[in-house]
Design a protein around this motif. Structure first.
Motif, PDB file in Angstrom:
ATOM      1  N   GLU A 157       0.814  -1.274   0.003  1.00  0.00           N
ATOM      2  CA  GLU A 157       0.030   0.093  -0.029  1.00  0.00           C
ATOM      3  C   GLU A 157       0.797   1.401   0.016  1.00  0.00           C
ATOM      4  N   GLU A 158       2.029   1.207   0.618  1.00  0.00           N
ATOM      5  CA  GLU A 158       3.020   2.132   0.822  1.00  0.00           C
ATOM      6  C   GLU A 158       3.344   2.422  -0.316  1.00  0.00           C
ATOM      7  N   LEU A 159       3.975   1.686  -1.063  1.00  0.00           N
ATOM      8  CA  LEU A 159       4.603   1.813  -2.370  1.00  0.00           C
ATOM      9  C   LEU A 159       3.546   2.326  -3.428  1.00  0.00           C
ATOM     10  N   TYR A 160       2.382   1.866  -3.333  1.00  0.00           N
ATOM     11  CA  TYR A 160       1.382   2.488  -4.337  1.00  0.00           C
ATOM     12  C   TYR A 160       1.033   3.846  -3.852  1.00  0.00           C
ATOM     13  N   HIS A 161       0.771   4.304  -2.636  1.00  0.00           N
ATOM     14  CA  HIS A 161       0.439   5.818  -2.378  1.00  0.00           C
ATOM     15  C   HIS A 161       1.901   6.481  -2.547  1.00  0.00           C
ATOM     16  N   SER A 162       3.021   6.054  -2.694  1.00  0.00           N
ATOM     17  CA  SER A 162       3.968   6.807  -2.992  1.00  0.00           C
ATOM     18  C   SER A 162       4.135   6.947  -4.430  1.00  0.00           C
ATOM     19  N   GLY A 163       3.064   6.708  -5.297  1.00  0.00           N
ATOM     20  CA  GLY A 163       3.132   6.964  -6.712  1.00  0.00           C
ATOM     21  C   GLY A 163       3.861   5.803  -7.577  1.00  0.00           C
ATOM     22  N   LEU A 164       4.038   4.551  -6.990  1.00  0.00           N
ATOM     23  CA  LEU A 164       4.649   3.407  -7.686  1.00  0.00           C
ATOM     24  C   LEU A 164       3.862   2.129  -7.826  1.00  0.00           C
ATOM     25  N   PRO A 165       2.708   2.471  -8.543  1.00  0.00           N
ATOM     26  CA  PRO A 165       1.687   1.465  -8.743  1.00  0.00           C
ATOM     27  C   PRO A 165       2.305   0.212  -9.423  1.00  0.00           C
ATOM     28  N   VAL A 166       3.195   0.197 -10.243  1.00  0.00           N
ATOM     29  CA  VAL A 166       3.630  -0.797 -11.085  1.00  0.00           C
ATOM     30  C   VAL A 166       4.475  -1.702 -10.091  1.00  0.00           C
TER      31      VAL A 166
END
Ligand code: ZN
Lengths: 174, 208
Positions: free
Chosen positions: A56-65
């Motif tokens: 989730e944290e990766l997703y929220h830092s703008g790194l969806p891939v």
């Protein structure tokens, strides 16, 4: 010629080992995903992270891939591996879906090792995250459970040999 | 067709399901599938040499040393810098009391890939040089077991993910170790692709 080949006794042991490891893996899968695997301190703010939390944290830092890759490798792959191995064990000895089981086993065997990515990620983050209150990463008990799930699934899929899919009580057609 | 068929048909066991398959002479570019599980049992066009696998295993062993002694990256926050090797994380996890996790990382990122490359090197070198070195069959078994623990490419992916993650928190600088790690990943993968167990077994039979 038409009688089935005798099943070697070592394969019975393999079957039992695989059963035990899959059951252990399923039980450990729960704490592995509920208990935080690490805490991340960033500029004085302490944050416990579960495996899913890290995604989730990766997703929220703008790194969806990247988040998607980690989600697939560390949550979906172990789950699929446990599900497939359970299926193989439940269907063991039957003549149904042998082709499908063989294919599923091959795929799971091929992608299985990528689930180690989260443990390596923890290792790299812990290595460079030693900057005190500025940025530090500390392993938490969830890491034990997560590592244990991976070890269980790796040894379970090693112990169930592909030939065991084809061992049946019924005679072979020739 | 009749002139091609061998007088005594050989039976080979399927590598996947171990069913006995009759070996028939294959026309060029043809493959023999297992009648039971459908896996390719034999190809008519197979690599004729083990030399590429030998070269790759040698390169892999050298790269293994380079990748483990050269720093991979450093992470910088407000003037504080931390540099890491592959083994740094193992030591950190051990110090934090997580020795089983540290052991798992050490085994799958350092020990197993190194042992895998070493066993492949030993077996392939013996085949290429036609030397019946001791313990070749045991080494071949070990290479087979260690193949699924050859996790350097997974470690490389984890390093990439961590850099992307850390980049949002501070400054990340790549070092030469990252190049060695990337090349090692490719090399380790190609070695496992080019290492033909069946051919090695046949060569070992000829040697004995
Ligand atoms: Zn087969």
């Amino acid at each position: 010629m038409n009688s089935p080949p005798p099943i070697p006794s070592s394969d019975h042991l393999r079957l039992q080992t695989c059963r035990a490891l899959v059951i252990a893996g399923i039980i450990l899968y729960v704490p592995a995903n509920v208990i935080p695997v690490m805490t991340m301190t960033v500029v004085g703010r302490v944050e416990p992270l579960t495996v899913l939390g890290g995604v989730e944290e990766l997703y929220h830092s703008g790194l969806p891939v990247i988040a998607g890759i980690v989600f697939l490798a560390s949550i979906v792959v172990p789950f699929c591996k446990l599900a497939t191995l359970s299926w193989l064990l439940i269907m063991h000895g039957s003549t149904e879906c042998q082709q499908q089981r063989a294919t599923a086993r091959r795929i799971v065997h091929l992608i299985g090792s990528w689930s180690m990515v989260d443990i390596f990620l923890l290792s790299v983050l812990a290595a460079v995250g030693q900057l005190g209150v500025l940025a530090s990463v500390v392993a938490k008990p969830g890491a034990f459970f997560f590592a244990a799930v991976l070890v269980c699934t790796i040894f379970a899929s090693e112990s169930y040999k592909p030939r065991m899919i084809w061992q049946t009580r019924e005679p072979l057609e020739t | 067709m009749t002139e091609l068929s061998s007088p005594t048909p050989r039976w080979i066991s399927c590598p996947e399901c171990e069913a006995a398959c009759r070996e028939v002479p294959l026309p060029p570019r043809a493959v023999l599938h297992c009648r039971r599980c459908g896996v390719v049992v034999r190809k008519s066009t197979r690599p004729t040499s083990l030399q590429p696998a030998w070269a790759l295993a040698t390169a892999g062993l050298l790269l293994m040393v380079m990748a483990n002694v050269t720093p991979i990256m450093s992470f910088d926050v407000a003037g504080n810098t931390q540099t890491n090797l592959i083994g740094t994380g193992v030591i950190t996890l051990y110090k934090q009391g997580y020795w089983p996790v540290a052991g798992l990382v050490f085994f799958s990122a350092i020990a197993a890939p190194a042992l895998y490359l070493a066993t492949v090197w030993y077996v392939v070198a013996a085949c290429c040089l036609a030397r019946p070195w001791p313990g070749l069959h045991r080494m071949l078994t070990w290479a087979e077991i260690l193949e699924s623990w050859n996790l350097v490419p997974v470690f490389a992916l984890a390093t990439l993910v961590s850099v992307v993650k850390l980049d949002t928190l501070g400054t990340v600088t790549w070092h030469h170790g990252a190049i060695w790690l990337a090349v090692l990943s490719i090399c380790a993968f190609l070695t496992s692709q080019l290492f033909d167990h069946r051919m090695v077994e046949e060569r070992l039979e000829e040697l004995a």
